[in-house]
Design an enzyme around this catalytic site. Structure first.
Site: not given
Ligand code: SF4
Length: 355
Positions: A33, A39, A78, A116, A134, A188, A198
């Protein structure tokens, strides 16, 4: 289906295999983590492997010298992360009898561990119901729930935290958190998200409104400061004058050359550079072999670096500097531009971590 079920189902079928995914060892999860903060996973992987090979246990890391940790960290940037990593390892080993904290609140007390990281570790290792938020998670939530409040505003942070807490999976918060992070990193993404593949596409409001690229909203970051670092690499009989950086500036505890910072770009003012050189080496004769320029970006600083390679036949004044041999120069932790400079200077001798 609930939001968390979409994520878990997708994660169990599609997750990426990384060595830290095959363990619940809190030391190794913590290490991964910290390395992965700011990174990319592809870059962090080799550092994780190096660290776990050389320091397989917390004790191995705690009893080593900070310089060795910084040297291994070289190139990852960092550097406060590396210093905090070592401080925390020593704290746990010497003050907590080697026992890693096992809950969110106690993890949060460790140096270098923020909300986080504490949420990620406590959910993965101890099944604690904590939402790890995050940049990836902010982006997914903003798009799926069509939230237009800036993710880096006080109000936005509260809204997203509340929403994330309400969505977290009761039974498997660790896999759920990792699933969200993976989804943000692979599907996404900030630009050109792969909505067709997705798992959230049937409930994503931004997708149905065709406003994906407008979200998330972010307040512009603080202005980047431009700096002009004028370095003097003084070489005498194969030895170099160097200095361990202190104070609160960048690259603390790393080694660099005598430095004169300028307020304006270095326009190859050789008279000025020769005067500074004379001041450093005490009036001895010298020649400027070459001057090399590098540009280096940090999160809030743009560095314009000039390194003058100066050869002198008489021993220079040492003042606050130490004399370093070529071998030592390759072993010491140094900032990336100085690593590059040495690489070019000592070519074809490769650096340790590139063998
Ligand atoms: S459908 Fe999925 S990949 Fe497309 S914007 Fe929405 S959450 Fe993001």
């Amino acid at each position: 289906m609930e939001f968390s079920s979409y994520i878990l189902h997708w994660y169990h079928n599609e997750h990426r295999d990384f060595p830290w995914r095959a363990t619940k060892n809190v030391y190794k999860i913590w290490l991964s983590e910290i390395i992965l903060q700011q990174t990319r996973t592809s870059q962090g992987l080799s550092y994780y492997t190096k660290f776990t090979d050389i320091f397989p246990t917390l004790k191995d890391l705690a009893i080593t010298k900070e310089e060795k940790v910084l040297k291994l960290w070289q190139g990852l940037g960092y550097y406060s992360r590396a210093r905090n990593l070592h401080t925390t390892a020593k704290h746990i080993h010497y003050n907590l009898e080697g026992v890693f904290p096992n809950n969110y609140e106690e993890l949060l007390k460790l140096k270098g561990v923020g909300p986080y990281t504490a949420a990620a570790i406590s959910s993965i290792c101890f099944n604690e119901k904590r939402a790890a938020i995050d940049g990836n998670v902010y982006r997914i939530l903003a798009r799926v729930f069509d939230i237009h409040t800036a993710i880096n505003s006080t109000k936005g942070i509260k809204i997203f935290q509340k929403l994330a807490n309400s969505l977290i999976c009761e039974t498997n918060p660790g896999d759920y958190n990792q699933g969200l992070m993976d989804l943000g990193a692979t599907i996404c993404t900030p630009k050109k998200p792969d909505c067709n593949n997705c798992p959230l596409n049937s409930i994503c409001i931004a997708r149905s409104k065709k406003i994906i690229t407008k979200l998330p909203i972010k307040i512009k970051a603080t202005k980047v400061k431009e700096r002009y670092l004028n370095y003097f690499c003084i070489e005498h009989k194969g030895q170099f004058l160097m200095n361990k950086r202190e104070g609160d500036d960048i690259w603390k505890n790393l080694y660099d050359f005598p430095l004169k910072e300028l307020h304006v770009p270095n326009n190859n003012n050789s008279t000025h550079d020769k005067k500074i050189t004379k001041d450093i080496i005490g009036g001895n004769s010298f020649s400027i072999k070459k001057s090399v320029k590098y540009k280096h970006k940090l999160s809030h600083q743009k560095l314009n670096i000039t390194i003058h390679h100066i050869i002198t036949n008489q021993a220079p004044r040492e003042n606050n500097y130490i004399k370093i041999s070529q071998k030592q120069a390759l072993e010491l932790p140094v900032p990336k531009p100085i690593e590059k400079f040495f690489q070019e200077l000592f070519n074809p001798i490769p650096l340790d971590n590139e063998r």
